[in-house]
Scaffold this motif. Structure first.
Motif, PDB file in Angstrom:
ATOM      1  N   UNK A   1       0.843  -1.166   0.000  1.00  0.00           N
ATOM      2  CA  UNK A   1       0.000   0.000   0.000  1.00  0.00           C
ATOM      3  C   UNK A   1       0.887   1.226   0.000  1.00  0.00           C
ATOM      4  N   UNK A   2       0.431   2.240  -0.609  1.00  0.00           N
ATOM      5  CA  UNK A   2       1.167   3.490  -0.657  1.00  0.00           C
ATOM      6  C   UNK A   2       0.236   4.609  -1.072  1.00  0.00           C
ATOM      7  N   UNK A   3       0.769   5.801  -1.176  1.00  0.00           N
ATOM      8  CA  UNK A   3      -0.033   6.913  -1.675  1.00  0.00           C
ATOM      9  C   UNK A   3       0.874   7.872  -2.429  1.00  0.00           C
ATOM     10  N   UNK A   4       0.269   8.856  -3.070  1.00  0.00           N
ATOM     11  CA  UNK A   4       1.028   9.794  -3.892  1.00  0.00           C
ATOM     12  C   UNK A   4       1.802  10.811  -3.065  1.00  0.00           C
ATOM     13  N   UNK A   5       1.506  10.920  -1.771  1.00  0.00           N
ATOM     14  CA  UNK A   5       2.128  11.941  -0.940  1.00  0.00           C
ATOM     15  C   UNK A   5       3.513  11.597  -0.432  1.00  0.00           C
ATOM     16  N   UNK A   6       3.845  10.328  -0.348  1.00  0.00           N
ATOM     17  CA  UNK A   6       5.155   9.915   0.172  1.00  0.00           C
ATOM     18  C   UNK A   6       5.698   8.755  -0.659  1.00  0.00           C
ATOM     19  N   UNK A   7       7.021   8.595  -0.700  1.00  0.00           N
ATOM     20  CA  UNK A   7       7.596   7.525  -1.525  1.00  0.00           C
ATOM     21  C   UNK A   7       7.690   6.182  -0.794  1.00  0.00           C
ATOM     22  N   UNK A   8       7.003   6.025   0.306  1.00  0.00           N
ATOM     23  CA  UNK A   8       7.087   4.796   1.088  1.00  0.00           C
ATOM     24  C   UNK A   8       5.898   3.897   0.818  1.00  0.00           C
ATOM     25  N   UNK A   9       6.084   2.609   1.028  1.00  0.00           N
ATOM     26  CA  UNK A   9       5.021   1.629   0.864  1.00  0.00           C
ATOM     27  C   UNK A   9       4.988   0.727   2.084  1.00  0.00           C
ATOM     28  N   UNK A  10       3.844   0.121   2.330  1.00  0.00           N
ATOM     29  CA  UNK A  10       3.713  -0.898   3.359  1.00  0.00           C
ATOM     30  C   UNK A  10       3.113  -2.136   2.698  1.00  0.00           C
ATOM     31  N   UNK A  13       1.169  -9.027   4.705  1.00  0.00           N
ATOM     32  CA  UNK A  13       1.341 -10.404   4.278  1.00  0.00           C
ATOM     33  C   UNK A  13       0.418 -11.310   5.070  1.00  0.00           C
ATOM     34  N   UNK A  14      -0.233 -12.224   4.347  1.00  0.00           N
ATOM     35  CA  UNK A  14      -1.059 -13.239   4.980  1.00  0.00           C
ATOM     36  C   UNK A  14      -0.440 -14.584   4.638  1.00  0.00           C
ATOM     37  N   UNK A  15      -0.026 -15.304   5.652  1.00  0.00           N
ATOM     38  CA  UNK A  15       0.566 -16.620   5.439  1.00  0.00           C
ATOM     39  C   UNK A  15      -0.528 -17.670   5.511  1.00  0.00           C
ATOM     40  N   UNK A  16      -1.038 -18.020   4.354  1.00  0.00           N
ATOM     41  CA  UNK A  16      -2.130 -18.977   4.251  1.00  0.00           C
ATOM     42  C   UNK A  16      -1.763 -20.280   4.964  1.00  0.00           C
ATOM     43  N   UNK A  17      -2.677 -20.777   5.762  1.00  0.00           N
ATOM     44  CA  UNK A  17      -2.477 -22.041   6.454  1.00  0.00           C
ATOM     45  C   UNK A  17      -1.842 -21.903   7.823  1.00  0.00           C
ATOM     46  N   UNK A  18      -1.354 -20.729   8.155  1.00  0.00           N
ATOM     47  CA  UNK A  18      -0.748 -20.539   9.475  1.00  0.00           C
ATOM     48  C   UNK A  18      -1.835 -20.587  10.526  1.00  0.00           C
ATOM     49  N   UNK A  27       9.746 -12.493  12.950  1.00  0.00           N
ATOM     50  CA  UNK A  27      10.412 -12.382  11.652  1.00  0.00           C
ATOM     51  C   UNK A  27       9.460 -11.988  10.528  1.00  0.00           C
ATOM     52  N   UNK A  28       8.147 -12.123  10.758  1.00  0.00           N
ATOM     53  CA  UNK A  28       7.192 -11.670   9.754  1.00  0.00           C
ATOM     54  C   UNK A  28       7.071 -10.150   9.755  1.00  0.00           C
ATOM     55  N   UNK A  29       7.523  -9.503  10.817  1.00  0.00           N
ATOM     56  CA  UNK A  29       7.443  -8.054  10.932  1.00  0.00           C
ATOM     57  C   UNK A  29       8.847  -7.492  10.794  1.00  0.00           C
ATOM     58  N   UNK A  30       9.102  -6.787   9.711  1.00  0.00           N
ATOM     59  CA  UNK A  30      10.421  -6.215   9.489  1.00  0.00           C
ATOM     60  C   UNK A  30      10.311  -5.049   8.517  1.00  0.00           C
ATOM     61  N   UNK A  31      11.378  -4.282   8.428  1.00  0.00           N
ATOM     62  CA  UNK A  31      11.439  -3.215   7.433  1.00  0.00           C
ATOM     63  C   UNK A  31      12.305  -3.690   6.278  1.00  0.00           C
ATOM     64  N   UNK A  32      12.159  -3.025   5.156  1.00  0.00           N
ATOM     65  CA  UNK A  32      12.945  -3.373   3.970  1.00  0.00           C
ATOM     66  C   UNK A  32      13.456  -2.094   3.320  1.00  0.00           C
TER      67      UNK A  32
END
Length: 77
Positions: A1-10, A13-18, A27-32
């Motif tokens: 997800x993102x928007x036109x106001x900032x160059x960042x995205x989020x 993630x859904x891990x099906x079957x978990x 480890x599912x929560x991290x920055x990139x």
């Protein structure tokens, strides 16, 4: 997800079957970060000894900060 106001995205993630609950800060929560020179970044992180996981097939790797939080490194595409 993102928007036109900032160059960042989020990315959500859904891990099906978990079935077990997600642990906040796991480890599912991290920055990139996208880096312009992936090879140079990889070489630096390798020298620093902070690479904890690599996935050459997906062209990415993870480093850990001093507190053990995972940080994903991606090439600019």
């Amino acid at each position: 997800m993102g928007n036109d106001g900032v160059p960042f995205e989020i990315e959500l993630t859904w891990n099906r079957g978990r079935v077990e609950p997600y642990e906040n800060g796991g480890k599912d929560t991290h920055i990139a970060f996208v880096v312009d020179d992936f090879d140079a970044a990889h070489e630096l992180h390798e020298k620093m000894g902070c690479i904890i996981r690599e996935n050459p097939r997906m062209a990415l790797y993870f480093i850990a900060d001093p507190e053990g939080q995972w940080i994903e490194i991606l090439p600019a595409r």
